[in-house]
Design a protein around this motif. Structure first.
Motif, mmCIF file in Angstrom:
data_model
loop_
_atom_site.group_PDB
_atom_site.id
_atom_site.type_symbol
_atom_site.label_atom_id
_atom_site.label_comp_id
_atom_site.label_asym_id
_atom_site.label_seq_id
_atom_site.Cartn_x
_atom_site.Cartn_y
_atom_site.Cartn_z
ATOM 1 N N UNK A 71 62.283 16.283 51.037
ATOM 2 C CA UNK A 71 63.814 16.733 51.212
ATOM 3 C C UNK A 71 63.711 18.223 51.734
ATOM 4 N N UNK A 72 64.689 18.791 52.556
ATOM 5 C CA UNK A 72 64.670 19.969 53.083
ATOM 6 C C UNK A 72 66.249 20.346 53.053
ATOM 7 N N UNK A 73 66.338 21.472 52.673
ATOM 8 C CA UNK A 73 67.680 22.167 52.643
ATOM 9 C C UNK A 73 68.305 22.463 54.073
ATOM 10 N N UNK A 74 67.380 22.749 55.001
ATOM 11 C CA UNK A 74 67.873 23.135 56.190
ATOM 12 C C UNK A 74 67.041 22.536 57.403
ATOM 13 N N UNK A 75 67.519 22.778 58.562
ATOM 14 C CA UNK A 75 66.796 22.174 59.796
ATOM 15 C C UNK A 75 65.736 23.158 60.035
ATOM 16 N N UNK A 76 65.739 24.558 59.686
ATOM 17 C CA UNK A 76 64.928 25.472 59.977
ATOM 18 C C UNK A 76 63.609 25.194 58.965
ATOM 19 N N UNK A 77 63.869 24.739 57.697
ATOM 20 C CA UNK A 77 62.734 24.417 56.591
ATOM 21 C C UNK A 77 62.287 23.248 57.137
ATOM 22 N N UNK A 78 62.717 22.464 57.774
ATOM 23 C CA UNK A 78 61.937 21.018 58.179
ATOM 24 C C UNK A 78 60.847 21.492 59.442
ATOM 25 N N UNK A 79 61.450 22.553 60.108
ATOM 26 C CA UNK A 79 60.823 22.670 61.390
ATOM 27 C C UNK A 79 59.570 23.537 60.989
ATOM 28 N N UNK A 80 59.618 24.165 59.947
ATOM 29 C CA UNK A 80 58.678 24.945 59.316
ATOM 30 C C UNK A 80 57.430 24.210 58.965
ATOM 31 N N UNK A 81 57.662 22.940 58.490
ATOM 32 C CA UNK A 81 56.909 21.873 57.884
ATOM 33 C C UNK A 81 56.507 20.672 58.874
ATOM 34 N N UNK A 82 57.222 20.777 60.268
ATOM 35 C CA UNK A 82 57.010 19.864 60.937
ATOM 36 C C UNK A 82 55.673 19.777 61.746
ATOM 37 N N UNK A 83 54.884 18.465 61.999
ATOM 38 C CA UNK A 83 54.057 18.292 62.766
ATOM 39 C C UNK A 83 53.976 17.000 63.240
ATOM 40 N N UNK A 84 53.501 16.927 64.473
ATOM 41 C CA UNK A 84 53.509 15.532 65.184
ATOM 42 C C UNK A 84 52.888 14.410 64.552
ATOM 43 N N UNK A 85 52.088 14.633 63.506
ATOM 44 C CA UNK A 85 51.323 13.408 62.622
ATOM 45 C C UNK A 85 52.206 12.890 61.695
ATOM 46 N N UNK A 86 53.488 13.711 61.401
ATOM 47 C CA UNK A 86 54.383 12.829 60.493
ATOM 48 C C UNK A 86 54.803 11.644 60.626
ATOM 49 N N UNK A 87 54.916 10.661 59.885
ATOM 50 C CA UNK A 87 55.206 9.349 59.853
ATOM 51 C C UNK A 87 56.585 8.857 58.974
ATOM 52 N N UNK A 88 57.166 7.811 59.410
ATOM 53 C CA UNK A 88 58.161 7.416 58.614
ATOM 54 C C UNK A 88 59.529 7.642 59.373
ATOM 55 N N UNK A 89 60.422 8.329 58.755
ATOM 56 C CA UNK A 89 61.608 8.340 59.516
ATOM 57 C C UNK A 89 62.488 9.652 59.015
ATOM 58 N N UNK A 90 63.615 10.114 59.626
ATOM 59 C CA UNK A 90 64.315 11.279 59.503
ATOM 60 C C UNK A 90 65.689 11.071 59.326
ATOM 61 N N UNK A 91 66.316 11.387 58.145
ATOM 62 C CA UNK A 91 67.745 11.205 57.671
ATOM 63 C C UNK A 91 68.291 12.447 57.957
ATOM 64 N N UNK A 92 69.206 12.846 58.750
ATOM 65 C CA UNK A 92 69.579 14.184 59.197
ATOM 66 C C UNK A 92 71.099 14.211 59.144
ATOM 67 N N UNK A 93 71.515 15.369 58.473
ATOM 68 C CA UNK A 93 73.132 15.704 58.271
ATOM 69 C C UNK A 93 73.579 16.184 59.732
ATOM 70 N N UNK A 94 74.579 15.722 60.481
ATOM 71 C CA UNK A 94 74.922 16.276 61.721
ATOM 72 C C UNK A 94 75.401 17.826 61.519
ATOM 73 N N UNK A 95 76.144 18.181 60.604
ATOM 74 C CA UNK A 95 76.626 19.514 60.540
ATOM 75 C C UNK A 95 76.105 20.281 59.391
ATOM 76 N N UNK A 96 75.265 21.490 59.686
ATOM 77 C CA UNK A 96 74.546 22.203 58.431
ATOM 78 C C UNK A 96 74.714 23.899 59.133
ATOM 79 N N UNK A 97 74.816 24.633 57.953
ATOM 80 C CA UNK A 97 74.696 26.192 58.724
ATOM 81 C C UNK A 97 73.414 26.603 59.347
ATOM 82 N N UNK A 98 73.515 27.326 60.173
ATOM 83 C CA UNK A 98 72.231 27.627 61.047
ATOM 84 C C UNK A 98 72.127 26.721 62.043
ATOM 85 N N UNK A 99 70.953 26.360 62.394
ATOM 86 C CA UNK A 99 70.644 25.263 63.276
ATOM 87 C C UNK A 99 71.109 23.986 62.742
ATOM 88 N N UNK A 100 72.236 23.366 63.696
ATOM 89 C CA UNK A 100 72.881 22.091 63.141
ATOM 90 C C UNK A 100 71.721 20.922 63.366
#
Length: 212
Positions: free
Chosen positions: A39-68
């Motif tokens: 779980x991540x509290x922001x889009x920025x936090x997820x991007x900091x952890x993101x890599x192309x080897x990630x598997x599974x799926x992403x559940x993403x809120x449309x509206x968030x402060x900062x990067x939507x």
């Protein structure tokens, strides 16, 4: 198929939502259903952890402060992320979510949503991601096997793909039918194909995937 059965051991559900209460309830729901969750509290936090080897799926809120959520989705597409994306949306955000689906998101779910609807959607995404990953792995392996063919074997293979019979291949290449049969057998062996149909399907899929 149950949710537990649908998830491969290495698949994670990545939740990105600034609403702590909703985030925590989703983590509890998914973990109690046998899923691995991050779980991540922001889009920025997820991007900091993101890599192309990630598997599974992403559940993403449309509206968030900062990067939507939509901005994150666009950034992930630029980075060639293959994770299926489910958007969580409020009523007023449905048009944006529909637009995202047209651009490649799997689906969206409107708040308040039922646990069953979310679990069913997650199961579909995980199954699709696992199948897609399997196809990409087969394509990569097929490309690797193609490099092991000699020039003559590749010529024979190309003519097989073109639908030519052994006699026609022999005429085109100026060799005997017996020699064509030898090359053909070696092609089947090196490509690890159990049938002509499997050989053709794998090579065509690899060529299409390689051109993406």
């Amino acid at each position: 198929m149950s949710e537990q059965q649908s998830a491969a051991p290495d698949q994670y559900i990545h939740i990105v939502d600034d609403d702590e209460a909703l985030r925590d309830s989703l983590v509890w729901l998914l973990e109690s259903s046998g899923h691995r969750v991050r779980a991540y509290e922001s889009a920025e936090a997820f991007l900091a952890d993101f890599n192309l080897a990630m598997t599974g799926c992403l559940v993403l809120d449309v509206r968030m402060p900062g990067m939507s959520g939509l901005e994150l989705f666009e950034e992930l597409r630029r980075r060639h992320c293959s994770l299926p994306v489910i958007f969580i949306t409020g009523h007023g955000d449905v048009p944006m979510a529909v637009s995202a689906v047209k651009k490649g998101a799997v689906d969206f779910i409107e708040k308040p949503f039922s646990e069953r609807d979310m679990l069913d959607l997650i199961a579909e995404c995980l199954a699709a991601e696992q199948a897609s990953r399997g196809r990409r792995q087969l394509e990569a392996e097929t490309v690797r096997r193609l490099t092991q063919l000699t020039q003559r074997e590749r010529e024979v293979l190309d003519l097989i793909i073109a639908g030519k019979l052994n006699k026609q291949i022999a005429d085109v290449l100026g060799i005997s039918i017996k020699t064509v049969e030898v090359h053909r057998a070696r092609v089947m062996e090196k490509m690890e194909a159990n049938s002509l149909a499997e050989l053709v399907q794998n090579v065509l899929a690899a060529d299409a995937g390689h051109g993406r």
